[in-house]
Design a protein around this motif. Structure first.
Motif, PDB file in Angstrom:
ATOM      1  N   GLY A 235     103.585  27.754 122.332  1.00 47.70           N
ATOM      2  CA  GLY A 235     103.184  26.438 122.805  1.00 47.70           C
ATOM      3  C   GLY A 235     103.445  26.247 124.292  1.00 47.70           C
ATOM      4  N   VAL A 236     102.441  25.706 124.998  1.00 53.78           N
ATOM      5  CA  VAL A 236     102.568  25.464 126.440  1.00 53.78           C
ATOM      6  C   VAL A 236     102.043  24.069 126.761  1.00 53.78           C
ATOM      7  N   ALA A 237     102.516  23.512 127.889  1.00 53.45           N
ATOM      8  CA  ALA A 237     102.102  22.174 128.363  1.00 53.45           C
ATOM      9  C   ALA A 237     101.677  22.276 129.811  1.00 53.45           C
ATOM     10  N   GLY A 238     100.732  21.400 130.192  1.00 46.75           N
ATOM     11  CA  GLY A 238     100.266  21.372 131.567  1.00 46.75           C
ATOM     12  C   GLY A 238      99.657  20.022 131.910  1.00 46.75           C
ATOM     13  N   HIS A 239      99.605  19.714 133.185  1.00 48.59           N
ATOM     14  CA  HIS A 239      99.018  18.456 133.635  1.00 48.59           C
ATOM     15  C   HIS A 239      97.502  18.477 133.469  1.00 48.59           C
ATOM     16  N   ARG A 240      96.977  17.317 133.065  1.00 51.51           N
ATOM     17  CA  ARG A 240      95.526  17.156 133.029  1.00 51.51           C
ATOM     18  C   ARG A 240      95.010  16.548 134.323  1.00 51.51           C
ATOM     19  N   ASN A 241      95.797  15.734 134.954  1.00 55.59           N
ATOM     20  CA  ASN A 241      95.431  15.127 136.244  1.00 55.59           C
ATOM     21  C   ASN A 241      96.618  15.211 137.190  1.00 55.59           C
ATOM     22  N   THR A 242      96.309  15.397 138.461  1.00 53.72           N
ATOM     23  CA  THR A 242      97.289  15.519 139.554  1.00 53.72           C
ATOM     24  C   THR A 242      98.151  16.772 139.384  1.00 53.72           C
ATOM     25  N   HIS A 243      98.867  17.106 140.432  1.00 52.59           N
ATOM     26  CA  HIS A 243      99.799  18.251 140.439  1.00 52.59           C
ATOM     27  C   HIS A 243      99.123  19.542 139.968  1.00 52.59           C
ATOM     28  N   GLY A 244      97.938  19.798 140.497  1.00 52.52           N
ATOM     29  CA  GLY A 244      97.240  21.038 140.164  1.00 52.52           C
ATOM     30  C   GLY A 244      96.302  20.917 138.991  1.00 52.52           C
ATOM     31  N   GLU A 245      96.559  19.980 138.069  1.00 48.99           N
ATOM     32  CA  GLU A 245      95.757  19.683 136.885  1.00 48.99           C
ATOM     33  C   GLU A 245      95.104  20.916 136.240  1.00 48.99           C
ATOM     34  N   PRO A 246      95.913  21.913 135.799  1.00 45.16           N
ATOM     35  CA  PRO A 246      95.327  23.126 135.191  1.00 45.16           C
ATOM     36  C   PRO A 246      94.617  22.874 133.857  1.00 45.16           C
ATOM     37  N   PHE A 247      95.020  21.818 133.111  1.00 47.37           N
ATOM     38  CA  PHE A 247      94.413  21.559 131.808  1.00 47.37           C
ATOM     39  C   PHE A 247      93.430  20.389 131.839  1.00 47.37           C
ATOM     40  N   ARG A 248      92.852  20.090 132.969  1.00 47.14           N
ATOM     41  CA  ARG A 248      91.988  18.918 133.070  1.00 47.14           C
ATOM     42  C   ARG A 248      90.771  19.008 132.153  1.00 47.14           C
ATOM     43  N   TYR A 249      90.203  20.202 132.012  1.00 40.76           N
ATOM     44  CA  TYR A 249      88.941  20.317 131.284  1.00 40.76           C
ATOM     45  C   TYR A 249      89.078  21.120 129.987  1.00 40.76           C
ATOM     46  N   ILE A 250      90.263  21.166 129.383  1.00 41.99           N
ATOM     47  CA  ILE A 250      90.392  21.939 128.149  1.00 41.99           C
ATOM     48  C   ILE A 250      89.615  21.301 126.998  1.00 41.99           C
ATOM     49  N   ASN A 251      89.223  20.043 127.156  1.00 39.11           N
ATOM     50  CA  ASN A 251      88.391  19.407 126.127  1.00 39.11           C
ATOM     51  C   ASN A 251      86.997  20.026 126.080  1.00 39.11           C
ATOM     52  N   ARG A 252      86.634  20.828 127.066  1.00 36.98           N
ATOM     53  CA  ARG A 252      85.322  21.469 127.085  1.00 36.98           C
ATOM     54  C   ARG A 252      85.308  22.807 126.336  1.00 36.98           C
ATOM     55  N   LEU A 253      86.456  23.271 125.930  1.00 36.54           N
ATOM     56  CA  LEU A 253      86.508  24.545 125.224  1.00 36.54           C
ATOM     57  C   LEU A 253      85.846  24.407 123.851  1.00 36.54           C
ATOM     58  N   GLU A 254      85.199  25.465 123.443  1.00 36.38           N
ATOM     59  CA  GLU A 254      84.531  25.516 122.146  1.00 36.38           C
ATOM     60  C   GLU A 254      85.080  26.691 121.342  1.00 36.38           C
ATOM     61  N   ARG A 255      84.828  26.609 120.075  1.00 37.35           N
ATOM     62  CA  ARG A 255      85.354  27.643 119.169  1.00 37.35           C
ATOM     63  C   ARG A 255      84.836  29.019 119.580  1.00 37.35           C
ATOM     64  N   GLY A 256      85.779  29.950 119.725  1.00 38.40           N
ATOM     65  CA  GLY A 256      85.446  31.315 120.117  1.00 38.40           C
ATOM     66  C   GLY A 256      85.683  31.595 121.588  1.00 38.40           C
TER      67      GLY A 256
END
Length: 340
Positions: A235-256
């Protein structure tokens, strides 16, 4: 008809013959009495000026009498009466607004000064306006700092950490084992989102997340497995907004879609399986060895990405799960997911 006064009407001079002539009769309806209109000119009965026989208007008669009479006549000629020096139209004396003003009395000066002085209501409104403007500027600076500068600084720090990590791997300084809090030990690749970010031990905001890195849940009740464990949930955590925001667009990931964790000697390739768009921050069951809500039914090698949602808030959490698909030694080269 009255007799003609020869001295009052001298005969005109004949310039050609210089002969004398008998004077003609006087002008009709002419007055023997001399009358002036204030300018010193003689006028006829109808109020018009009398002209000589040559058609020219005679000069006004010179003032006679004493000094007082001459002064009075001079004042009349210049348009002055009773000794008052009244500026006439067209003269050089200033008139109207340009005329010099009389000095104000002390009471009038104080009254005008009070009128020019701003009232307490005006002063208060100006002060409130300045406060609002200052607050607006400060808020604008804060938003600029949060949305722009924190990203610039965090991305620079994360990039430096990734470079140092790869250099240490090349020098053989990062052997597998326990890692100190805040110490980077892996690189997380999300090819679809063009994300490459260091993974550090712990989820401390100042030491890890605010520096643009992804943090591994490795402490207390939230401790999760490592990628090289045979079973468990990484398990990992990351910022979605500000401070580099590495996980900002993980909602765009699709299966596979691939999610790759790169360590000093191995590539761990996961395939995205499911997503939980919204859940409370207190839902720690998503980090269990077999995470609840993921769709997984038994033990395995899983990865869990957690971040805040909606954007620019931390009210809820978004969860993305993946399942191990390949474990590839670095000696065999990069996995297909990283080869473009």
């Amino acid at each position: 008809m009255p007799p003609v006064d020869e001295h009052a009407y001298p005969p005109p001079v004949d310039e050609e013959t210089v002969a004398l002539r008998i004077p003609g009769p006087p002008p009709r309806r002419a007055e023997r009495t001399r009358r002036t209109d204030g300018t010193g000119y003689t006028t006829g009965t109808g109020g018009t000026a009398a002209y000589g026989t040559d058609g020219a208007r005679p000069e006004p008669p010179a003032a006679t009498g004493g000094r007082a009479e001459r002064r009075k006549a001079s004042r009349k000629r210049h348009g002055r009466r009773d000794g008052a020096n009244t500026p006439s139209e067209g003269s050089g004396a200033p008139q109207g607004r340009d005329a010099p003003q009389a000095p104000l009395s002390r009471v009038e000066a104080r009254r005008r000064a009070r009128e020019r002085k701003a009232s307490p209501a005006v002063v208060a409104s100006r002060g409130i306006g300045e406060v609002f403007i200052t607050c607006g500027v400060l808020m604008l600076l804060f938003v600029t700092y949060q949305l722009w500068w924190t990203n610039v600084r965090a991305q620079a720090q994360a990039g430096q950490e990734a470079s140092d990590l790869q250099k240490d791997w090349a020098d053989g300084k990062r052997n597998p084992g326990a890692f100190e809090p805040g110490q980077g030990f892996a690189l997380l690749h999300i090819p679809k989102l063009d994300v490459v970010v260091p993974v550090a031990e712990g989820i401390d905001s100042k030491k890890v997340l605010d520096r643009g890195m992804v943090g591994h849940y490795a402490e207390g009740a939230l401790k999760t497995a490592m990628p090289n464990d045979k079973k468990g949930n990484f398990g990992v955590a990351g910022h979605r907004n500000t401070h580099g925001e590495p996980f900002r667009y993980i909602n765009r990931l699709e299966r596979g879609d691939p999610i790759v964790v790169e360590t000093q000697d191995t590539y761990f390739v996961y395939k995205m399986e499911s997503i939980l768009p919204v859940t409370p921050p207190s839902n720690v069951s998503v980090l269990e060895p077999v995470p609840k809500g993921s769709g997984f039914t038994g033990p395995g090698r899983y990865i869990t990405l957690t971040t805040c949602t909606p954007e620019f808030t931390s009210k809820y959490r978004m969860i993305v799960w993946g399942k191990m698909d390949e474990e590839r030694p670095r000696s065999k080269g990069k996995p297909d997911a990283l080869v473009r």
